[in-house]
Design a protein around this motif. Structure first.
Motif, short mmCIF file in Angstrom:
data_model
loop_
_atom_site.label_atom_id
_atom_site.label_comp_id
_atom_site.label_asym_id
_atom_site.label_seq_id
_atom_site.Cartn_x
_atom_site.Cartn_y
_atom_site.Cartn_z
N ASN A 141 0.82 -1.22 0.00
CA ASN A 141 0.00 0.00 0.00
C ASN A 141 0.85 1.27 0.00
O ASN A 141 0.32 2.37 0.13
N GLY A 142 2.17 1.10 -0.10
CA GLY A 142 3.06 2.26 -0.11
C GLY A 142 3.41 2.78 1.28
O GLY A 142 4.05 3.82 1.41
N ARG A 143 3.01 2.05 2.29
CA ARG A 143 3.28 2.47 3.67
C ARG A 143 4.64 1.94 4.13
O ARG A 143 5.09 0.88 3.70
N ILE A 144 5.23 2.67 5.03
CA ILE A 144 6.50 2.25 5.63
C ILE A 144 6.18 1.21 6.70
O ILE A 144 5.35 1.46 7.57
N PRO A 145 6.81 0.03 6.64
CA PRO A 145 6.58 -0.98 7.68
C PRO A 145 7.01 -0.44 9.05
O PRO A 145 8.02 0.28 9.15
N SER A 146 6.25 -0.77 10.08
CA SER A 146 6.55 -0.24 11.42
C SER A 146 7.95 -0.61 11.89
O SER A 146 8.58 0.16 12.61
#
Length: 167
Positions: free
Chosen positions: A119-124
């Motif tokens: 989704n284009g999010r940075i993994p935590s």
């Protein structure tokens, strides 16, 4: 601990730091519970915060993790509640602390060049712990809170965007 049911719109005012005036005879520390209601966009039958009430005003002390409380009591009438069921939140997710944490994450993302999820999010796990840990707690708070919001058209849930996708 003493609990008190209050109108949901008054509870939201307390959570965002607005003044709420009450009967001056009510004094002490109370668990604030949103009364059962069907008002769209407001929580219902949910424990939300611990506050001090004195001199006719309500002062937020700490946000608690959302918890169902279905007590048939009139508003502004104290009753006993077992506080062992409560989990205090480390921050008020309705207040400026959350904005500061989210801004720190936004600043981090501007310089981040590593991997992202589908989704284009940075993994935590790619975010420094001092930023990621509170934001993971915030995500969990809003996911729990969503279960108590009267949301017949699911507009609240549609607006709810976790900072981190499920890992």
């Amino acid at each position: 601990m003493q609990a008190i049911n209050i109108p949901a719109n008054e509870l939201i005012k307390v959570l965002v730091g607005q003044d709420v005036s009450v009967d001056q005879t009510i004094q002490g520390s109370f668990l604030l519970v949103a009364e059962e209601n069907h008002d769209e966009g407001l929580p219902s039958a949910m424990a939300a915060a611990v506050a001090d009430i004195a001199l006719g005003h309500v002062q937020l002390q700490k946000l608690v993790h959302p918890l169902r409380v279905a007590v048939n009591q009139p508003i502004w009438t104290p009753y006993q509640f077992d506080e062992s069921f409560l989990t205090a939140e480390p921050h008020n997710w309705f207040g400026p602390e959350a904005i500061v944490l989210e801004k720190r994450f936004e600043d981090f993302t501007k310089s981040y060049k590593g991997p992202r999820d589908a989704n284009g999010r940075i993994p935590s796990n790619q975010v420094p712990d001092e930023i990621a840990k509170p934001l993971l707690i915030e995500d969990a708070y809003w996911a729990a809170y969503a279960h108590f919001v009267n949301d017949p058209n699911e507009q609240f849930k549609k607006q709810l965007r976790p900072i981190f996708s499920n890992q």
